[in-house]
Design an enzyme around this catalytic site. Structure first.
Site, short mmCIF file in Angstrom:
data_model
loop_
_atom_site.label_atom_id
_atom_site.label_comp_id
_atom_site.label_asym_id
_atom_site.label_seq_id
_atom_site.Cartn_x
_atom_site.Cartn_y
_atom_site.Cartn_z
N THR A 401 4.09 -3.19 -1.31
CA THR A 401 3.89 -2.16 -0.29
C THR A 401 2.66 -2.45 0.56
O THR A 401 2.63 -2.12 1.75
CB THR A 401 3.75 -0.79 -0.94
OG1 THR A 401 2.63 -0.79 -1.83
CG2 THR A 401 5.01 -0.42 -1.72
N ASP A 402 1.62 -3.05 -0.02
CA ASP A 402 0.38 -3.31 0.70
C ASP A 402 0.58 -4.36 1.78
O ASP A 402 0.19 -4.18 2.94
CB ASP A 402 -0.69 -3.77 -0.30
CG ASP A 402 -2.09 -3.34 0.11
OD1 ASP A 402 -2.23 -2.57 1.08
OD2 ASP A 402 -3.05 -3.77 -0.55
#
Length: 667
Positions: A401-402
């Site tokens: 997700t980052d």
């Protein structure tokens, strides 16, 4: 706690000692040019990713066990290890940190495997420190299993890692998808190693019996239960571990063949569309050993491929006037998607044209890396279409997700001729991110709701990285990205994320940083996310965070924080000033509406005064052969830290640009 939904308001400016904006602009130009000069012809950026000496020690272990590798390269790896021994004889997992027993034992063993005498002053000092700190028995499980393979520890005395763990159905409470993705990719091949129990006899003079307190024959290698609290999860798992060892001893293993076949199949499937299992060092090393344990020959294509991907992580350092001996070091992974996304975003903010061919080339390279296959994340998120990005060159099973949020931020800085295609990719990624949002409103990195705390009590979980819970640093970055794409607090998912962040604020106003060191990292990302969502910067939570940043500023005008703050939160925000952490602090203050304090002015001056002529910054300690990058990145808190070599350049560029824009808008 609720906070008002009023748009950000800027307080009136008063007189202050400002840096000359022409100097700021000149520094921005030099930094911009330096970063552009580092771009690969294919369009990406990829700085070195540096970690501690355990990587070189494990490299020597692997090739000793398998009787493979280049002898000269292993000698150069040993030279690299010796560079970082502390005066007290130990080795540390970050520069200036305390000695680490597992690392020290591995480095000592690597020295002996490479023929060093125990009477050598290097080993004499190391041995004295190791024995004073508990000896071999005090090491973690992963270290002990590696020692078992070379006959330096007993398999019966290490926590069991049975391959049967892969047989549990996905709906079962204890299954491999309830642990973090990195632990999963490390433990599955390690379970094969544990089941097969490889053993290579080495010459007695290379052994480490002298590292057992009281001698190996007298050492109590067994796991001890907590007698004061027998009814607890840890003791439950310890008793289960002893029971499993007994079952193994009498050869009652009805599911072993089935488990090994499934573990092998699981591992081989994740070799595809990736640069080695999990594309991370320990998983790749374990996979090589596991293949050989399963009977794969040295010339089997799977073994050759696994070794080739592993060796690509290596960096040969030729001799220089500062370092007269050549060395060899290993990286824990490579970071091209992450570095490219950060570089493009910083360059776009710094005024590089949205139609600049260099940025378009970088964006096209990232678009080609979009994930289009379902990976491990899909076990819990079944109905979402694949999307997003990973960290490395290829790692299709493990988008995170980052990286996905940062790539989306970078895409917003470029006008791509393939506008419709880029739009579709971005929308798929945003939909995937929303599907990955955890129940409490935050985001973890690789999996959804990976939060079962019970797994931390498993005996082999002493690497402190069994879970992947939602974190405020990732959530803050995702909020900033969502605001860039038009999302507001009117969206219930956004509001839920904001409330998660507010609940996690520390009493002193800071936020914990999971993926960067530490509270400076978490606080700056939260403040940028809240600012992007239009939260009024005079809210008490925002101003308290800004005051904390100002409070921990160093006397020289910069900011720094050591990895020790993960062990002792009372040291949060304390450490020698670094370019990356000074940039984070400035970005946090500017996001909180502070463009007029002496803290900001001093921080900008610190940044300007320390920029090198080529536009870069230095983020290291020591000189010559003892020079080492300072670690501002986090792998596993309290266990493994990182130095991203590009952090010292693109974060300062972003900070200077943000400051310049704030000053111009307030003029």
């Amino acid at each position: 706690m609720e906070i008002s939904k009023t748009k950000t308001q800027r307080a009136p400016r008063f007189g202050r000692l400002d840096a000359d904006l022409s100097l700021v602009e000149s520094a921005i130009g030099r930094a911009r040019d330096h970063i552009l000069s580092q771009q690969d012809p294919e369009g990406f950026w990829c700085g070195e990713l540096e970690a501690d000496s355990m990587l070189e020690a494990d490299y020597i272990f692997l090739h000793t066990l398998l009787e493979s590798g280049d002898a000269g390269r292993m000698r150069r790896a040993l030279t690299e290890i010796l560079r970082y021994q502390n005066e007290d004889g130990s080795w540390s997992i970050y520069p200036g940190g305390p000695g680490n027993i597992s690392l020290a034992v591995k480095c000592y063993f690597a020295c002996k495997l490479q023929g060093m005498s125990p009477e050598d002053p290097v080993l004499s000092r190391a041995r004295e420190w190791i024995l004073a700190n508990g000896g071999v028995v005090a090491c973690n499980t992963f270290t002990k299993i590696y020692l078992c393979a070379l006959g330096q520890y007993d398999y019966d005395a290490v926590p069991a890692i049975p391959p049967e763990i892969v047989l549990a159905p996905n709906w079962f409470y204890f299954n491999i998808y309830e642990i973090s993705s990195w632990s999963r990719s490390i433990l599955v091949p390690l379970s094969i190693i544990y089941a097969k129990k490889p053993f290579k006899k080495i010459p007695a003079e290379q052994g480490i019996d002298e590292l057992f307190v009281g001698g190996r024959e007298n050492a109590n290698l067994r796991l001890r239960m907590d007698r004061k609290n027998l009814i607890c999860w840890r003791n439950f798992f310890l008793m289960a571990d002893r029971a499993f060892h007994w079952v193994e001893a009498v050869y009652i293993r009805p599911l072993r063949k089935l488990a090994l076949r499934k573990a092998e199949k699981w591992m081989l499937a994740r070799f595809e569309m990736t640069d080695g299992l999990g594309a991370i060092y320990p998983a790749m090393l374990n996979a090589i050993v596991a293949l050989r344990c399963l009977g794969y020959s040295d010339d089997d294509p799977q073994v050759i491929r696994a070794r080739d991907e592993f060796e690509k992580l290596g960096i040969e350092q030729p001799a220089t006037p500062e370092m007269p001996e050549p060395t060899f070091r290993m990286q824990p992974a490579v970071s091209p998607v992450w570095d490219t996304a950060q570089a493009v975003y910083a360059l776009g903010e710094a005024g590089v044209l949205r139609t600049d061919p260099r940025l378009i080339r970088a964006v096209d390279w990232m678009l080609a890396k979009e994930v289009r296959h379902k990976g491990d994340w899909a076990v819990k998120v079944r109905n979402a279409e694949p999307g997003g990005w990973y960290f490395e060159f290829n790692n299709e099973f493990y988008p995170d997700t980052d990286d996905t949020a940062q790539v989306l931020l970078s895409l917003s800085k470029v006008e791509n001729p393939r506008e419709r295609y880029q739009y579709d990719v971005a929308q798929r990624a945003i939909s995937w991110l929303f599907a990955m949002q955890c129940k409490n409103g935050g985001w973890g990195s690789f999996d959804k709701d990976n939060t079962k705390m019970i797994f931390q009590y498993i005996p082999f979980a002493d690497h402190n990285a069994m879970l992947d819970p939602p974190t405020v640093d990732i959530t803050g970055r995702i909020l900033e990205m969502l605001a860039t794409y038009g999302y507001t607090r009117a969206d219930k998912r956004v509001e839920k994320a904001i409330q998660f962040i507010l609940r996690e604020q520390q009493p002193d106003g800071s936020w914990f940083g999971r993926w960067g060191v530490n509270y400076l990292y978490g606080t700056f990302l939260v403040l940028r996310g809240l600012e992007a969502m239009g939260i009024w910067n005079h809210e008490p939570q925002i101003q308290q965070a800004a005051e904390w940043i100002r409070m921990v500023q160093n006397a020289d005008g910069g900011w720094g924080e050591r990895c020790h703050s993960y062990d002792d939160p009372n040291t949060r925000g304390i450490g020698p000033s670094t370019p990356s952490q000074t940039a984070w602090a400035l970005l946090g203050l500017l996001a909180a509406g502070d463009d007029r304090s002496d803290s900001v002015a001093k921080g900008i001056r610190w940044m300007l005064e320390r920029q090198k002529a080529d536009g870069s910054w230095n983020e290291s300690t020591g000189e010559g052969a003892t020079k080492q990058a300072l670690y501002t990145g986090t792998g596993f808190p309290r266990v493994f830290y990182l130095a991203y070599h590009m952090y010292r350049n693109y974060f300062p560029l972003l900070a200077l640009t943000t400051y310049k824009r704030a000053m111009e808008s307030a003029a």
